[in-house]
Scaffold this motif. Structure first.
Motif, PDB file in Angstrom:
ATOM      1  N   VAL A 179       0.870  -1.182   0.000  1.00 36.25           N
ATOM      2  CA  VAL A 179       0.000   0.000   0.000  1.00 36.25           C
ATOM      3  C   VAL A 179       0.901   1.225   0.000  1.00 36.25           C
ATOM      4  O   VAL A 179       1.702   1.418   0.926  1.00 36.25           O
ATOM      5  CB  VAL A 179      -0.935   0.011   1.225  1.00 36.25           C
ATOM      6  N   LYS A 180       0.754   2.042  -1.057  1.00 32.89           N
ATOM      7  CA  LYS A 180       1.555   3.262  -1.170  1.00 32.89           C
ATOM      8  C   LYS A 180       0.739   4.448  -0.674  1.00 32.89           C
ATOM      9  O   LYS A 180      -0.451   4.573  -1.001  1.00 32.89           O
ATOM     10  CB  LYS A 180       1.973   3.493  -2.619  1.00 32.89           C
ATOM     11  N   ILE A 181       1.404   5.300   0.076  1.00 24.23           N
ATOM     12  CA  ILE A 181       0.750   6.514   0.589  1.00 24.23           C
ATOM     13  C   ILE A 181       1.554   7.719   0.117  1.00 24.23           C
ATOM     14  O   ILE A 181       2.705   7.909   0.545  1.00 24.23           O
ATOM     15  CB  ILE A 181       0.650   6.485   2.120  1.00 24.23           C
ATOM     16  N   LEU A 182       0.960   8.512  -0.788  1.00 21.73           N
ATOM     17  CA  LEU A 182       1.637   9.664  -1.377  1.00 21.73           C
ATOM     18  C   LEU A 182       1.095  10.937  -0.756  1.00 21.73           C
ATOM     19  O   LEU A 182      -0.134  11.173  -0.761  1.00 21.73           O
ATOM     20  CB  LEU A 182       1.431   9.707  -2.895  1.00 21.73           C
ATOM     21  N   LEU A 183       2.001  11.752  -0.224  1.00 22.99           N
ATOM     22  CA  LEU A 183       1.614  13.006   0.401  1.00 22.99           C
ATOM     23  C   LEU A 183       2.305  14.162  -0.307  1.00 22.99           C
ATOM     24  O   LEU A 183       3.518  14.125  -0.516  1.00 22.99           O
ATOM     25  CB  LEU A 183       1.999  13.016   1.884  1.00 22.99           C
ATOM     26  N   LYS A 184       1.525  15.212  -0.676  1.00 24.45           N
ATOM     27  CA  LYS A 184       2.146  16.380  -1.302  1.00 24.45           C
ATOM     28  C   LYS A 184       1.225  17.587  -1.186  1.00 24.45           C
ATOM     29  O   LYS A 184       0.025  17.462  -0.907  1.00 24.45           O
ATOM     30  CB  LYS A 184       2.488  16.112  -2.760  1.00 24.45           C
TER      31      LYS A 184
END
Length: 472
Positions: A387-392
């Motif tokens: 599970v990838k969690i991308l924050l920006k």
């Protein structure tokens, strides 16, 4: 006063208002036209009479200049009045001392010299006036000098008169006819106004009947497809749009009622079934313990379901007050992942972070949304998945959080419905993976409370990507 008139006018029906307006404008138009005609006719008659007397004055002047004999004057003054069949014309000639030289017979009894206006040097031919004698006869009188170029003691005064009684009677009769025309026009306009108003209101009556036939069991009917006047087409379309919203809400409510009944029936039936089995005969303490643990699990499921439904109801009615603060999204998400670490390790699922961002949101609701998404990712992710969690941070300073898994995915035809309450992509998956079917509905409600957005992309056997955007 204006308010009273306005309030009085608004009490009438639309048909009554249209009738009053049509009748008023028609009557005003008739009144203006008849007044103009009356003025024109009256003015023309007066001009003709005045011109007739001026012509007679000029004839007498010519006679005096060319033939200053009594014979010529007698022909014009005495016999001319008798020769005119429909016009009673009188003439009189007076010398400089005020003595009557010659006049039309009987003129002295009807029109004395003092009745006439005195002649004017600057306007010798334009002095006139009207009089009415005791017999009710009307006369137009005019005076002028016999010589327009010089005035002395020998200058004579010409007095002419015209009996305008007949014309006055014509004008009076015409005025009475105008009054009758106005009264008749008012009545006729009122009747025509009622007819036109009723014919004009027929489409509105028809659209009222059409809408009256629509009931809760016939919300699928529409009235916009009928042939309406242009003005009512807009109303019909707006009504159909309202029906679309009502039908959608009604269908959702019916589906929601059916779903909640189904969702509550299953755990309640499980509770009752296990209790009946446990009571059917004597059981050991271990068996009773197992039944109680199962009942506790079902009770917790019912509690979660009810709590979720209450949250959605409060969110829809704007009863939830946000307490926004700025915090680090990565730290909060790491706490949630730590809570679900044991469940993830059972399927050997890895969590991978990319980036970092601060978010302005209600911390409790933020955590609830992320919990639902992480929980779903673990449920539907494959063994040894990730599970990838991308924050920006976006260009407009909003916080973007994207959660991507490589799970079983969702078919494209289901994407638009996954946010509906209790919606299950397929029955087999719903039975194999327990859930309330409210997780994504709650996430969507939380994002709407924050004026944010949620987007989902998914492919079968490739996984699902969900993006949350919290505005700054």
């Amino acid at each position: 006063m204006r308010i009273k008139i306005k309030n009085l006018f608004t009490r009438y029906s639309i048909t009554g208002r249209l009738t009053i307006l049509y009748t008023t404008f028609t009557f005003a138009l008739l009144l203006i036209v008849n007044i103009i005609l009356f003025k024109v006719i009256t003015s023309n008659l007066e001009k003709e009479d005045s011109q007739f007397l001026r012509n007679k004055i000029n004839v007498i002047r010519v006679i005096l200049q060319k033939d200053d004999t009594r014979k010529g004057l007698e022909e014009e003054i005495i016999w001319e009045g008798y020769a005119l069949q429909f016009t009673r014309y009188f003439a009189r000639l007076i010398d400089g001392k005020g003595n009557i030289i010659i006049e039309t017979p009987h003129m002295a009894k009807l029109l004395k010299p003092s009745f006439f206006p005195p002649p004017h040097k600057n306007k010798p031919d334009e002095l006139s006036k009207k009089i009415k004698n005791n017999s009710g006869q009307t006369y137009l009188l005019m005076s002028a000098y016999s010589d327009v170029n010089k005035w002395n003691k020998s200058t004579k005064v010409i007095q002419v008169a015209l009996d305008t009684t007949y014309e006055e009677n014509i004008i009076k009769n015409y005025g009475e006819i105008i009054i009758l025309i106005l009264i008749g026009g008012l009545i006729f306009a009122g009747l025509i106004g009622v007819y036109i108003a009723k014919k004009g209101m027929e489409p509105l009556k028809n659209i009222t009947e059409a809408t009256g036939n629509i009931t809760s069991s016939r919300l699928n009917q529409r009235i916009g497809s009928m042939n309406w006047p242009k003005e009512l087409t807009i109303l019909a379309k707006a009504f159909d749009e309202m029906l679309n919203r009502l039908e959608d809400s009604f269908n959702r409510l019916s589906q929601f009622s059916a779903d909640i009944a189904h969702e509550l029936r299953t755990p309640i039936n499980n509770l009752m079934g296990e209790a009946e089995v446990a009571l059917s005969k004597e059981r050991s303490a271990v068996d009773y313990k197992r039944v109680l643990e199962s009942n506790l699990e079902e009770g917790q499921r019912i509690s979660v379901l009810i709590e979720s439904l209450l949250f959605l109801a409060r969110a829809e009615n704007s009863e939830i007050k946000l307490e926004k603060t700025e915090f680090n999204a990565k730290i909060e998400i790491e706490k949630i992942i730590e809570f679900y670490q044991s469940s993830a390790e059972e399927k050997n699922i890895k969590f991978i972070f990319y980036g970092n961002v601060n978010v302005t949101a209600d911390p409790v609701l933020f955590s609830r949304a992320i919990i639902n998404l992480i929980s779903n990712s673990i449920k539907y992710c494959k063994e040894n998945g990730e599970v990838k969690i991308l924050l920006k941070q976006t260009e407009n300073n909003s916080a973007e959080i994207k959660i991507i898994d490589n799970g079983i995915g969702i078919a494209s035809e289901h994407i638009s419905k996954v946010f509906d309450r209790f919606y299950q992509v397929d029955v087999s998956r719903a039975n194999s993976i327990k859930g309330t079917g409210l997780g994504l509905s709650i996430v969507k409600s939380i994002m709407e409370l924050h004026n944010g957005t949620i987007d989902i992309h998914s492919e079968i056997n490739k996984g699902t990507s969900i993006k949350l955007i919290f505005p700054a």
